[in-house]
Write an enzyme that holds these catalytic residues in place. Structure first.
Site, PDB file in Angstrom:
ATOM      1  N   GLU A 153      -3.009  -3.067  -2.525  1.00 17.17           N
ATOM      2  CA  GLU A 153      -4.140  -2.574  -1.733  1.00 17.17           C
ATOM      3  C   GLU A 153      -4.605  -1.195  -2.197  1.00 17.17           C
ATOM      4  OE1 GLU A 153      -3.206  -2.179   2.433  1.00 17.17           O
ATOM      5  OE2 GLU A 153      -5.248  -1.603   2.975  1.00 17.17           O
ATOM      6  N   ASP A 196      -9.973   3.459  11.054  1.00 15.97           N
ATOM      7  CA  ASP A 196      -9.356   2.254  11.603  1.00 15.97           C
ATOM      8  C   ASP A 196      -9.711   2.001  13.053  1.00 15.97           C
ATOM      9  OD1 ASP A 196      -7.606   1.031   9.398  1.00 15.97           O
ATOM     10  OD2 ASP A 196      -7.046   3.137   9.296  1.00 15.97           O
ATOM     11  N   TRP A 218       0.859  -1.180   0.000  1.00 16.01           N
ATOM     12  CA  TRP A 218       0.000   0.000   0.000  1.00 16.01           C
ATOM     13  C   TRP A 218       0.896   1.231   0.000  1.00 16.01           C
ATOM     14  CZ3 TRP A 218      -0.185   3.901   3.786  1.00 16.01           C
ATOM     15  CH2 TRP A 218      -1.103   4.929   3.495  1.00 16.01           C
ATOM     16  N   LYS A 276      -7.004   2.295  -2.462  1.00 11.70           N
ATOM     17  CA  LYS A 276      -7.620   3.214  -1.504  1.00 11.70           C
ATOM     18  C   LYS A 276      -8.193   4.387  -2.266  1.00 11.70           C
ATOM     19  CE  LYS A 276      -6.621   5.487   2.863  1.00 11.70           C
ATOM     20  NZ  LYS A 276      -5.730   5.511   4.024  1.00 11.70           N
ATOM     21  N   ASP A 335      -9.588  -3.400   1.673  1.00 12.87           N
ATOM     22  CA  ASP A 335      -9.611  -2.854   3.034  1.00 12.87           C
ATOM     23  C   ASP A 335     -10.981  -2.223   3.258  1.00 12.87           C
ATOM     24  OD1 ASP A 335      -9.440  -0.802   5.134  1.00 12.87           O
ATOM     25  OD2 ASP A 335      -7.289  -1.213   5.170  1.00 12.87           O
ATOM     26  N   HIS A 358      -8.280  -6.564   4.445  1.00 12.59           N
ATOM     27  CA  HIS A 358      -7.932  -5.810   5.646  1.00 12.59           C
ATOM     28  C   HIS A 358      -9.263  -5.467   6.301  1.00 12.59           C
ATOM     29  CE1 HIS A 358      -3.576  -4.228   5.010  1.00 12.59           C
ATOM     30  NE2 HIS A 358      -3.645  -5.533   5.151  1.00 12.59           N
ATOM     31  N   HIS A 393     -11.508   1.644   2.920  1.00 12.15           N
ATOM     32  CA  HIS A 393     -10.902   2.365   1.796  1.00 12.15           C
ATOM     33  C   HIS A 393     -11.863   2.788   0.695  1.00 12.15           C
ATOM     34  CE1 HIS A 393      -6.432   1.156   2.544  1.00 12.15           C
ATOM     35  NE2 HIS A 393      -7.027   1.664   3.594  1.00 12.15           N
ATOM     36  N   ASP A 431     -11.783   6.620   7.007  1.00 11.87           N
ATOM     37  CA  ASP A 431     -10.922   5.443   7.203  1.00 11.87           C
ATOM     38  C   ASP A 431     -10.197   5.560   8.539  1.00 11.87           C
ATOM     39  OD1 ASP A 431      -9.394   3.151   6.633  1.00 11.87           O
ATOM     40  OD2 ASP A 431      -7.809   4.343   5.712  1.00 11.87           O
ATOM     41  N   ASP A 443      -6.855  -4.796  10.086  1.00 11.19           N
ATOM     42  CA  ASP A 443      -6.105  -3.539   9.961  1.00 11.19           C
ATOM     43  C   ASP A 443      -6.836  -2.433  10.712  1.00 11.19           C
ATOM     44  OD1 ASP A 443      -4.572  -1.384   9.301  1.00 11.19           O
ATOM     45  OD2 ASP A 443      -5.077  -1.372   7.168  1.00 11.19           O
TER      46      ASP A 443
HETATM   47  C1  RNT Z   1      -3.605   2.410   4.935  1.00 10.60           C
HETATM   48  C2  RNT Z   1      -3.708   0.972   4.632  1.00 10.60           C
HETATM   49  C3  RNT Z   1      -2.566   0.131   5.118  1.00 10.60           C
HETATM   50  C4  RNT Z   1      -2.102   0.494   6.513  1.00 10.60           C
HETATM   51  C5  RNT Z   1      -1.086  -0.456   7.094  1.00 10.60           C
HETATM   52  C6  RNT Z   1      -0.444   0.093   8.319  1.00 10.60           C
HETATM   53  O1  RNT Z   1      -4.753   3.102   4.711  1.00 10.60           O
HETATM   54  O2  RNT Z   1      -4.917   0.463   5.116  1.00 10.60           O
HETATM   55  O3  RNT Z   1      -2.923  -1.203   5.030  1.00 10.60           O
HETATM   56  O4  RNT Z   1      -3.162   0.616   7.399  1.00 10.60           O
HETATM   57  O5  RNT Z   1      -0.200  -0.801   6.140  1.00 10.60           O
HETATM   58 ZN    ZN Z   2      -5.193  -1.626   5.045  1.00  9.92          ZN
END
Ligand code: RNT
Ligand code: ZN
Length: 420
Positions: free
Chosen positions: A228, A298, A187, A230, A261, A288, A264, A296, A328
């Site tokens: 990945e 997390d 990513w 986003k 993810d 993720h 994302h 986003d 994640d």
């Molecule tokens: C970032 C991505 C990525 C990170 C990690 C730490 O938006 O989701 O995967 O969260 O690599």
């Molecule tokens: Zn991620």
């Protein structure tokens, strides 16, 4: 809770599910085969250990200052082992390149070798834990103007290409040492705060950089690669070259995996529905699993409808062997060991719920266009006694039942984390 009452509750639950045509013993066996790839970075707020000299940024933000975070690799390993002892099943650990242990010899990210992960490998082998890996394209002075693999300057791109190549080699070393293929996930934070005048250039440079990283074929029994996408990031709200369409096209044409993810996409756009679409064209994907709250952000994964939908798609689609489930998220406002435990247990609970669904009956109703029965059954299944089945799972896998794990986290906090 008494073992005897857990077991008798399970017996009743098993009967109840059997009436629906669901075999709970089988569901428990299937759940026991699922390994979740648990992310190292919840343990130390995405800090890492290499001291590259740049704070977290580049589109990532951790909020909170709960005491006791891991400051050394040994602390992180100890914290993770504590978390693992409170989670039923056998799982994996997902490292980032920034968790290298330099041991005095400083090497930049374009020159990393498996030696910098020797302690991680030895630890994982002794605990029989598989390792996954991630290139680290953030928290580094060479993330220039927020750009890495798409940077207009060839020298900067080259540095990050070398990093990508080194990480695949490290992933292969993990796979070889541990006898289990490593997933190396890519990513990058690259993007634009405001409307770009050139969307094409960065994307073409990204494709070229990726082709350079993936030029060498690596035995898939050692390492598999994933990219990945986003939609946006903090400071990259208007444009990211590595969008969903970009990486979907890349993965399909080049044979990498795609990492979906959950944080994302647009705020109301889930990833559950994407799974069966992309798996028509890719042999495998990675996830993720995260929880965005308005963006986003997390947050720790909780047992939401979104999470249940993801688990249903994986299980009902028959994709358990084709989806590498990773987590994640990073929350520094609560006990970090608890964050691991809560999120991972929730992922497992969601998978168990999906395994316990009377999917045969639901599909029969759908085939008969009896959508009334489909809806009625989907709603009724929500209050079937899944909790008793989950308790039985924890009991038989030597993990604490119910919230008993919390007392253990509190003890660990008092005796270990508070003393840091
Ligand atoms: C970032 C991505 C990525 C990170 C990690 C730490 O938006 O989701 O995967 O969260 O690599
Ligand atoms: Zn991620």
């Amino acid at each position: 809770m008494k073992t005897r009452s857990i077991e008798s509750a399970y017996r009743l639950a098993r009967e109840r599910y059997a009436e629906q045509g669901v075999d709970t013993d089988r569901a428990l066996r299937d759940l026991g085969r699922v390994a979740i790839s648990i992310h190292c970075w919840q343990g130390d707020d995405v800090g890492g250990f290499e001291n590259a000299g740049a704070a977290l940024g580049d589109g990532l933000a951790v909020t909170g200052n709960y005491p006791g975070k891991a400051r050394t690799p040994d602390q992180l390993r100890a914290d993770f082992e504590t978390a693992l002892s409170l989670i039923p099943g056998r799982h994996r650990f997902n490292l980032h390149a920034s968790y290298a242990e330099m041991g005095g010899r400083k090497r930049d990210r374009d020159a990393l070798t498996p030696a910098a992960f020797g302690n991680w490998i030895a630890w994982a082998r002794s605990r029989r834990i598989g390792l996954d890996f991630n290139q680290t394209y953030f928290s580094h002075p060479k993330v220039d103007g927020g750009l890495t693999l798409t940077h207009p300057d060839k020298a900067i791109r080259r540095f990050w290409i070398e990093h990508g190549i080194r990480c695949r080699e490290i992933g292969a070393a993990f796979g070889r040492a541990l006898g289990s293929p490593c997933l190396t996930n890519l990513w990058i934070p690259d993007g634009m705060k405001d409307t770009p005048a050139d969307r094409r250039g960065p994307r073409e440079r990204l494709a070229e950089s990726l082709d350079a990283i993936y030029a060498r074929t690596i035995d898939r029994r050692l390492n598999v690669d994933s990219v990945e996408p986003k939609l946006f990031g903090i400071g990259a709200e208007s444009y990211t070259p590595g969008s969903h369409e970009f990486y979907l096209g890349y993965a399909v044409s080049r044979g990498t995996l795609l990492t979906l993810d959950a944080g994302h996409y647009h705020p109301t756009e889930g990833i559950a529905d994407k799974i069966s679409s992309v798996l028509c064209f890719l042999p495998e994907i990675a996830l993720h699993v995260s929880r965005g709250v308005r963006w986003d952000s997390d947050h720790v994964v909780t047992l939401t409808d979104d999470l249940e939908a993801i688990a249903q798609e994986i299980v009902w689609g028959g994709y358990l062997k084709r989806v590498r489930i990773g987590l994640d998220y990073f929350d520094a406002s609560i006990n970090r060991v608890a964050a691991w435990v809560i999120g991972t247990r929730n992922m497992l609970k969601a998978l168990l719920l999906a395994l316990l669904a009377p999917v045969g009956a639901l599909r029969a109703a759908e085939r008969d266009r009896d959508y009334t029965s489909r809806l009625a059954r989907m709603e009724e299944m929500k209050l079937l006694p899944a909790g008793a089945v989950w308790d039985q799972y924890c009991l038989t896998r030597n993990a604490p039942v119910g919230d008993a794990w919390l007392a253990e986290v509190k003890t660990y906090e008092r005796t270990v984390l508070a003393k840091r």
